[in-house]
Design a protein around this motif. Structure first.
Motif, PDB file in Angstrom:
ATOM      1  N   SER A 184       0.837  -1.221   0.000  1.00  0.00           N
ATOM      2  CA  SER A 184       0.000   0.000   0.000  1.00  0.00           C
ATOM      3  C   SER A 184       0.860   1.255   0.000  1.00  0.00           C
ATOM      4  CB  SER A 184      -0.912  -0.008   1.212  1.00  0.00           C
ATOM      5  OG  SER A 184      -0.141   0.027   2.377  1.00  0.00           O
ATOM      6  N   LYS A 185       0.264   2.331  -0.535  1.00  0.00           N
ATOM      7  CA  LYS A 185       0.925   3.659  -0.529  1.00  0.00           C
ATOM      8  C   LYS A 185      -0.156   4.711  -0.267  1.00  0.00           C
ATOM      9  CE  LYS A 185       5.373   3.242  -1.725  1.00  0.00           C
ATOM     10  NZ  LYS A 185       5.973   3.249  -3.035  1.00  0.00           N
ATOM     11  N   LYS A 186       0.260   5.673   0.531  1.00  0.00           N
ATOM     12  CA  LYS A 186      -0.667   6.780   0.819  1.00  0.00           C
ATOM     13  C   LYS A 186      -0.318   7.961  -0.098  1.00  0.00           C
ATOM     14  CE  LYS A 186      -2.264   9.698   4.604  1.00  0.00           C
ATOM     15  NZ  LYS A 186      -2.059  10.079   6.003  1.00  0.00           N
ATOM     16  N   ILE A 187      -1.320   8.575  -0.632  1.00  0.00           N
ATOM     17  CA  ILE A 187      -1.062   9.772  -1.463  1.00  0.00           C
ATOM     18  C   ILE A 187      -1.886  10.932  -0.904  1.00  0.00           C
ATOM     19  CG2 ILE A 187      -0.491   8.529  -3.588  1.00  0.00           C
ATOM     20  CD1 ILE A 187      -3.341   9.063  -4.566  1.00  0.00           C
ATOM     21  N   PHE A 207      -1.139   9.703  -8.072  1.00  0.00           N
ATOM     22  CA  PHE A 207      -1.672   8.360  -8.281  1.00  0.00           C
ATOM     23  C   PHE A 207      -0.866   7.551  -9.300  1.00  0.00           C
ATOM     24  CE2 PHE A 207      -4.509   5.250 -10.215  1.00  0.00           C
ATOM     25  CZ  PHE A 207      -5.058   4.635  -9.101  1.00  0.00           C
ATOM     26  N   SER A 208      -0.625   8.152 -10.462  1.00  0.00           N
ATOM     27  CA  SER A 208       0.015   7.375 -11.537  1.00  0.00           C
ATOM     28  C   SER A 208       1.429   6.946 -11.137  1.00  0.00           C
ATOM     29  CB  SER A 208       0.029   8.184 -12.824  1.00  0.00           C
ATOM     30  OG  SER A 208       0.732   9.373 -12.623  1.00  0.00           O
ATOM     31  N   GLU A 209       2.104   7.880 -10.499  1.00  0.00           N
ATOM     32  CA  GLU A 209       3.483   7.587 -10.088  1.00  0.00           C
ATOM     33  C   GLU A 209       3.528   6.438  -9.071  1.00  0.00           C
ATOM     34  OE1 GLU A 209       7.171  10.047  -8.145  1.00  0.00           O
ATOM     35  OE2 GLU A 209       5.445  11.180  -8.865  1.00  0.00           O
ATOM     36  N   VAL A 210       2.580   6.533  -8.112  1.00  0.00           N
ATOM     37  CA  VAL A 210       2.539   5.512  -7.060  1.00  0.00           C
ATOM     38  C   VAL A 210       2.115   4.168  -7.640  1.00  0.00           C
ATOM     39  CG1 VAL A 210       1.325   4.836  -4.940  1.00  0.00           C
ATOM     40  CG2 VAL A 210       2.164   7.159  -5.204  1.00  0.00           C
ATOM     41  N   LEU A 211       1.130   4.233  -8.528  1.00  0.00           N
ATOM     42  CA  LEU A 211       0.667   2.986  -9.138  1.00  0.00           C
ATOM     43  C   LEU A 211       1.803   2.305  -9.897  1.00  0.00           C
ATOM     44  CD1 LEU A 211      -1.811   1.156  -9.690  1.00  0.00           C
ATOM     45  CD2 LEU A 211      -2.129   2.422 -11.806  1.00  0.00           C
ATOM     46  N   GLU A 212       2.569   3.143 -10.608  1.00  0.00           N
ATOM     47  CA  GLU A 212       3.690   2.618 -11.374  1.00  0.00           C
ATOM     48  C   GLU A 212       4.704   1.918 -10.439  1.00  0.00           C
ATOM     49  OE1 GLU A 212       5.285   5.586 -13.973  1.00  0.00           O
ATOM     50  OE2 GLU A 212       6.832   4.242 -14.692  1.00  0.00           O
TER      51      GLU A 212
END
Lengths: 312, 493
Positions: free
Chosen positions: A180-183, A189-194
């Motif tokens: 998991s990552k908190k934004i 979003f896109s960066e974290v998803l990547e």
């Protein structure tokens, strides 16, 4: 001793009589006046109301209903109208209807349904059924269908932090590995998803309106196919759009559930004694086309269990 | 500068064609401008819209790397020279290209993305109808207008050439058509008119058309026919008139000669009368003197009859003298314009009456008289004669003589009336003739010259004199004189 026995007998008889009377009184509800407040004209709200009404029909309680719609009427006007309607109960369908009930404080009991993230409600006369299907329910079913999927991905924001905490516990209990990552903003979003896409088998969507803009959902679904992970959508709508699976609510049953709560209140149970509950039934939706693109096979017995199957 | 009618018509049509062509040319150029501009705008908007759709997600997540790729891609599009992408907080996420061109046009568009109408709503569970578009940023494109300007200039050149070509063709056509339908028939008509004007009335204008020029040529031919006839008539009339004029000239010459002869005769007659009177006067005076000598020398020797005869001789001499004086007087009456001046007749009458020594039994009344232009001596003589006559022949103890005048149309009518014996009707003409007297019993001894002189004076001024009289009651002499401003013709000067 004889006097004590005599007194005990009288007390026992009194208790039995009270219980019998109270029992007979609680089943005496045969008609009720209900003001129904809809958040909008959305079809799921109407389904929920149908479930609510059918419950009373089944229990042979005649309902006098005053329908209101917040898209067409002013909230204050509706609540000033309840003075003349004199309802026994207010049925609030949807978040906005619940919010208007909380804003216009009233002594009339309020039962809500179809509310996402109702949180903790302090008002003593308010109770109802939320839309939230717990992560536990979802992940348990997911595990049953796709036992090999162990790595669950999650992106959350401050809005969905409570849900995140619940998911963490559930994953631990069910043996999932949560990535998991908190934004703080949708732009991340896109960066974290990547960054997490290569580490996950499945991505779990949460009802977080700060993150899930339609365009971002579209991006997520596209990326899922590109990076070979499946998506657990929020509802069958997302499955239809490309998510692999969703555990959806049965909106009519939610209304039915709310009807049960309402009847209890009409039978003199205090709303404070009734907890806000989640939906008791889930509906399984699957997308075969997505499964095919992801190289997954769905067992036939699962398909028979599914309420909706897309991409056949 | 003189223009022929066909040239004027051609010029008018050419002017119309120029105006029409210029207007059409302007219209087509304007139309091309609008069309090309619209095409350009549509193309630019399509590029803008495409970019807005492409960058929707990248702008939503502020993916600057993707925005760079998309922005650079747009800059590859024809005419796009500058691109800028900003997020909703106006921060530039991409900027590329340059705006340094002379003619540019800028476009901007918001980038929109779909969003549930209520952020905390359960709408995200289903396809809500209550979704709205929210702005996530803006894109700015600058396009060079060089290609548009090039196309416009090309369109202007093409349209200009077409218009000029059309005008040239129109000029040639107009010139040819006006020559054919206007210049040629008009020239033929003009040629015919010139030939006829030079005197050839036998010439016919050729008629080839049925239009107005044809009608004009027909009318002209008809008119020439009439003119020819009229000329023939006129020539014969002129010949007749020339003959008449020649006769008249002859007559005038004869008349002139006659007048000259008459004038000479009259002059000779006057000279003769004058000389005769003078020549007669000397012997008559001698006879009178001789008669006086006879009486003085031989009066006592002559018997009564002899003395009576000598006295009779003396009386006859006196009468002859009077006749000669009268003749002289009559012959002297002539008119000389240099002696004519404005004369107050009231003053003149005062003087005449004063000189006449009017007897006490006669009263002379003069009414107001005008001032006229004349020879003072003539009018003095005239009034003297008329008043003297009235005094001389007055037979009443209280004689009245009245003098006055009345203004008629262009002349004065004077009168001299008396209450004397009057004159019989039969003598009214005779008394104005020279040497004519009334019978002895009706008139004292006179020469019979006065009224003839009076008549001569009046007639010198183109007037008339006449008498109205009733015997026993009196006579009135009337005479007229012009009012003074007319030019008079004098018989003699």
């Amino acid at each position: 001793m004889g006097i004590i026995r005599k007194n005990l007998f009288i007390i026992k008889s009194g208790i039995v009589l009270f219980l019998t009377l109270s029992q007979s009184m609680s089943f005496a509800v045969q008609k009720a006046t209900v003001s129904v407040i809809f958040s909008s004209d959305a079809e799921p709200y109407r389904q929920s109301y149908d479930g609510f009404k059918s419950f009373f029909d089944e229990n042979k309680v005649a309902l006098q209903v005053f329908e209101h719609n917040l898209e067409k009427e002013n909230s204050q006007a509706i609540y000033s109208g309840t003075k003349t309607e004199k309802p026994d109960l207010i049925f609030a369908v949807g978040t906005r209807a619940l919010e208007s009930a909380l804003e216009n404080k009233t002594d009339i009991p309020v039962v809500f349904s179809m509310v996402l993230n109702p949180g903790t409600i302090a008002e003593p006369n308010v109770c109802g059924v939320s839309l939230d299907i717990s992560a536990e329910v979802k992940l348990k079913q997911f595990k049953t269908i796709f036992p090999e999927k162990k790595n669950i991905g999650l992106i959350y924001s401050p809005q969905s932090e409570l849900i995140y905490e619940n998911i963490v516990k559930t994953c631990k209990n069910l043996g999932f590995n949560l990535v998991s990552k908190k934004i703080s903003s949708k732009t991340e979003f896109s960066e974290v998803l990547e960054s997490i896409s290569s580490k996950i088998d499945c991505f779990l969507m949460t009802p977080d309106t700060d993150i899930y803009y339609p365009k971002l959902v579209e991006y997520l679904l596209r990326e899922s196919l590109k990076n070979n992970f499946s998506v657990i959508g929020l509802s069958s709508t997302y499955v239809k759009a490309g998510a692999l699976v969703a555990f959806d609510c049965d909106y009519k049953d939610i209304g039915n559930q709310a009807g049960e709560l309402a009847l209890k209140i009409l039978e003199d149970e205090k709303p404070t004694n009734i907890r806000c509950v989640g939906p008791r039934k889930t509906k399984l939706s699957l997308n075969l086309m997505t499964a095919k693109l992801l190289g997954m096979k769905i067992p036939p017995e699962i398909l028979t269990q599914a309420n909706e199957v897309f991409g056949k | 500068m003189k223009f022929k009618i066909s040239q004027k018509v051609s010029l008018l049509f050419i002017a119309l064609v120029v105006v029409q062509s210029a207007t059409l040319g302007m219209y087509f150029i304007r139309y091309q401008q609008v069309t090309l501009n619209k095409e350009f705008d549509d193309k630019a908007k399509a590029v803008l819209k495409g970019l807005a759709v492409s960058v929707e997600y990248s702008l939503l997540v502020e993916d600057e790397q993707t925005l760079q790729i998309l922005g650079k891609g747009v800059l590859q599009q024809p005419d796009v020279i500058f691109c800028e992408i900003k997020n909703k907080n106006n921060r530039t996420l991409f900027e590329g290209g340059s705006k340094e061109r002379q003619y540019i046009r800028m476009y901007a568009a918001p980038v929109l993305t779909e969003k549930a109408s209520n952020q905390v709503s359960e709408d995200m569970f289903w396809n809500s109808e209550n979704r709205q578009m929210v702005e996530t940023g803006k894109i700015y494109l600058t396009l060079s207008l060089d290609s548009l300007m090039g196309k416009l200039n090309q369109a202007k050149k093409t349209i200009g050439l077409l218009v000029i070509g059309w005008m040239l063709i129109s000029f040639i056509l107009i010139n040819a058509v006006t020559k054919l339908i206007l210049a040629k028939p008009v020239n033929e008509l003009l040629k015919g008119i010139k030939t006829i004007a030079e005197g050839n009335l036998d010439h016919k204008v050729p008629i080839k058309t049925q239009d107005e020029i044809g009608i004009l040529a027909t009318s002209f031919n008809t008119m020439t026919e009439h003119l020819k006839k009229t000329m023939n008539n006129l020539n014969s009339e002129v010949a007749d008139r020339k003959k008449a004029e020649m006769s008249l000239e002859k007559l005038n010459a004869e008349l002139e000669r006659t007048i000259q002869e008459l004038s000479r005769s009259n002059s000779q007659l006057q000279d003769f009368v004058h000389i005769s009177a003078h020549d007669l006067k000397t012997p008559v005076r001698g006879i009178g003197t001789l008669a006086d000598w006879i009486i003085s020398d031989y009066g006592d020797k002559l018997d009564e009859q002899g003395q009576e005869q000598v006295r009779l001789l003396k009386t006859r001499v006196v009468r002859i003298n009077k006749l000669i004086d009268g003749m002289l007087l009559f012959s002297k009456i002539t008119r000389t314009t240099t002696n004519e001046k404005p004369v107050s007749l009231n003053n003149l009458l005062d003087q005449v009456i004063k000189n006449l020594k009017v007897p006490d039994n006669i009263q002379v009344a003069v009414n107001s008289l005008p001032e006229i232009t004349c020879d003072y001596r003539h009018l003095t003589q005239l009034f003297d004669i008329l008043i003297t006559n009235a005094i001389t022949f007055m037979d009443k103890s209280n004689g009245i003589i009245k003098i006055g005048c009345v203004e008629m149309n262009n002349f004065w009518k004077f009168y001299v009336s008396d209450n004397g014996p009057g004159i019989e009707q039969q003598y009214h003409e005779r008394i104005f003739r020279i040497f004519q007297t009334l019978p002895k019993n009706e008139e004292p001894e006179t020469a019979g010259v006065g009224l003839a002189v009076a008549k001569k004076i009046v007639e010198l001024y183109d007037g008339k004199i006449w008498i109205e009289s009733q015997p026993g009651k009196g006579s009135t002499f009337f005479f007229t004189l012009p009012c003074g401003h007319e030019e008079l013709v004098y018989a003699n000067t």
